[in-house]
Design a protein around this motif. Sequence first.
Motif, PDB file in Angstrom:
ATOM      1  N   ALA A 113       3.300  -5.070  10.784  1.00 53.21           N
ATOM      2  CA  ALA A 113       2.373  -5.011   9.652  1.00 53.21           C
ATOM      3  C   ALA A 113       1.458  -3.802   9.803  1.00 53.21           C
ATOM      4  CB  ALA A 113       1.564  -6.296   9.561  1.00 53.21           C
ATOM      5  N   VAL A 114       1.963  -2.645   9.429  1.00 54.91           N
ATOM      6  CA  VAL A 114       1.165  -1.417   9.484  1.00 54.91           C
ATOM      7  C   VAL A 114       0.092  -1.433   8.399  1.00 54.91           C
ATOM      8  CG1 VAL A 114       1.249   1.101   9.313  1.00 54.91           C
ATOM      9  CG2 VAL A 114       3.133  -0.141  10.396  1.00 54.91           C
ATOM     10  N   TYR A 115       0.449  -1.956   7.231  1.00 57.13           N
ATOM     11  CA  TYR A 115      -0.462  -1.967   6.092  1.00 57.13           C
ATOM     12  C   TYR A 115      -0.802  -3.401   5.677  1.00 57.13           C
ATOM     13  CZ  TYR A 115       0.980   2.914   5.509  1.00 57.13           C
ATOM     14  OH  TYR A 115       1.245   4.241   5.710  1.00 57.13           O
ATOM     15  N   GLU A 116      -2.029  -3.570   5.256  1.00 62.56           N
ATOM     16  CA  GLU A 116      -2.469  -4.814   4.628  1.00 62.56           C
ATOM     17  C   GLU A 116      -3.034  -4.441   3.265  1.00 62.56           C
ATOM     18  OE1 GLU A 116      -5.946  -8.224   5.128  1.00 62.56           O
ATOM     19  OE2 GLU A 116      -5.299  -7.059   6.878  1.00 62.56           O
ATOM     20  N   THR A 117      -2.451  -4.996   2.204  1.00 62.32           N
ATOM     21  CA  THR A 117      -2.865  -4.611   0.854  1.00 62.32           C
ATOM     22  C   THR A 117      -3.633  -5.739   0.175  1.00 62.32           C
ATOM     23  OG1 THR A 117      -0.786  -5.371  -0.137  1.00 62.32           O
ATOM     24  CG2 THR A 117      -0.889  -3.068   0.592  1.00 62.32           C
ATOM     25  N   VAL A 118      -4.531  -5.345  -0.712  1.00 67.92           N
ATOM     26  CA  VAL A 118      -5.302  -6.303  -1.488  1.00 67.92           C
ATOM     27  C   VAL A 118      -5.552  -5.694  -2.860  1.00 67.92           C
ATOM     28  CG1 VAL A 118      -7.499  -5.406  -0.597  1.00 67.92           C
ATOM     29  CG2 VAL A 118      -7.390  -7.729  -1.529  1.00 67.92           C
ATOM     30  N   VAL A 119      -5.556  -6.535  -3.890  1.00 67.42           N
ATOM     31  CA  VAL A 119      -5.856  -6.094  -5.250  1.00 67.42           C
ATOM     32  C   VAL A 119      -7.254  -6.570  -5.596  1.00 67.42           C
ATOM     33  CG1 VAL A 119      -5.163  -6.149  -7.669  1.00 67.42           C
ATOM     34  CG2 VAL A 119      -3.421  -6.217  -5.878  1.00 67.42           C
ATOM     35  N   LEU A 120      -8.119  -5.637  -5.951  1.00 71.85           N
ATOM     36  CA  LEU A 120      -9.521  -5.938  -6.207  1.00 71.85           C
ATOM     37  C   LEU A 120      -9.904  -5.651  -7.658  1.00 71.85           C
ATOM     38  CD1 LEU A 120     -11.250  -4.194  -3.135  1.00 71.85           C
ATOM     39  CD2 LEU A 120     -10.493  -6.568  -3.295  1.00 71.85           C
ATOM     40  N   SER A 121     -10.910  -6.366  -8.121  1.00 75.76           N
ATOM     41  CA  SER A 121     -11.573  -6.054  -9.387  1.00 75.76           C
ATOM     42  C   SER A 121     -13.053  -6.339  -9.198  1.00 75.76           C
ATOM     43  CB  SER A 121     -11.013  -6.893 -10.541  1.00 75.76           C
ATOM     44  OG  SER A 121     -11.326  -8.260 -10.349  1.00 75.76           O
ATOM     45  N   GLU A 122     -13.862  -5.918 -10.137  1.00 77.51           N
ATOM     46  CA  GLU A 122     -15.308  -6.019  -9.949  1.00 77.51           C
ATOM     47  C   GLU A 122     -15.764  -7.449  -9.695  1.00 77.51           C
ATOM     48  OE1 GLU A 122     -19.505  -4.652 -12.088  1.00 77.51           O
ATOM     49  OE2 GLU A 122     -17.573  -4.188 -13.038  1.00 77.51           O
ATOM     50  N   HIS A 123     -15.255  -8.401 -10.472  1.00 84.20           N
ATOM     51  CA  HIS A 123     -15.725  -9.785 -10.351  1.00 84.20           C
ATOM     52  C   HIS A 123     -14.678 -10.713  -9.760  1.00 84.20           C
ATOM     53  CE1 HIS A 123     -19.199  -8.517 -12.623  1.00 84.20           C
ATOM     54  NE2 HIS A 123     -18.436  -8.087 -13.601  1.00 84.20           N
ATOM     55  N   GLY A 124     -13.481 -10.201  -9.473  1.00 86.41           N
ATOM     56  CA  GLY A 124     -12.433 -11.058  -8.931  1.00 86.41           C
ATOM     57  C   GLY A 124     -11.812 -11.936 -10.002  1.00 86.41           C
ATOM     58  N   GLY A 125     -10.902 -12.794  -9.594  1.00 86.51           N
ATOM     59  CA  GLY A 125     -10.255 -13.700 -10.531  1.00 86.51           C
ATOM     60  C   GLY A 125      -9.106 -13.032 -11.265  1.00 86.51           C
TER      61      GLY A 125
END
Length: 315
Positions: free
Chosen positions: A32-44
């Motif tokens: 696991a070289v990379y860990e990705t996450v998708v973000l937005s200002e308020h989440g959800g």
Amino acid sequence: MSVAFIVFDGFQSMSLSALPVFEYANATAGEAVYETVVLSEHGGIVRSSMGLSVVTEPFDDQVFDTVIVGSGDSVIEAAPPGLLAFVRDHARTARRTASICSGAFVLAQAGLLDGRRATTHWNYAPALQARYPSIQVDADRIFVVDGSIWTSAGMTAGIDLALAMVENDLDADKARRVAQTLVVYHRRAGGQSQHSTLLELAPKSDRIQTALTYARRNLASPLSVEQLADAARLSPRQFSRAFRAETGQSPAKAIENLRLEAARIMLEDSRHTLDQIAGQTGFHDGRRMREAFLRVFGQPPQVFRRRAKYETGVS
């Protein structure tokens, strides 16, 4: 290495097409070289411009290795203040801050592109340049790297940008294997043009398309009108007339453009000598290739090679 993808209401779903690059980089590396996450200002849940919904996590103080801002028409005029503040703050701590397509307008509004080279989709480039004159907008590049800031052109160029990141982080072989896994036909260097010669020719019939495909596969050959006509199963006269009617160019001009495109790609993405490239693309020698480059681009081949080395020399 943590990679944060930033989305917002009305984002373009193709912005997330770069995500699998990091997924398969992990598989290729065997860890696991990379860990990705998708973000937005308020989440959800955040909806894309075409109604695709994604579940996101909210902005926080976590430090990310790489921050990638997605694309969308909704941020071109004015991005939300919270989004601009997040991008501006995290650019101080992230190793890389990037944008895909019109996401460049977010970086520009955040002040991250002032005095830098950048790119975006060719259709948005004039507006970006006019609105932010301090940016050196390069409208004919797949992606541009200027220090810690990476910007890419239209949607699929985000894949090229992500592959370049993997090559920078790991090595060229692993990036190539990821591209093969994703069935990417050709992993494009950042300096490659956003425009495709075959796409611009846009032949309407299968016969002319067949002739052009034959030409592209046999650029080292002389490629006479007789050869192309034979590939199209037409007489030379019929072929020349149909070719010009469908493409607006003569066969000779179209073949030169195909050769120039192939030579430019090899200059930017290989270590072949100029004479080797000239031979493989049908120019026969470096002098003829140089003359064609000067006539069409106004610059010699060496300029394209030096620019590509500068843009990809990021390790």
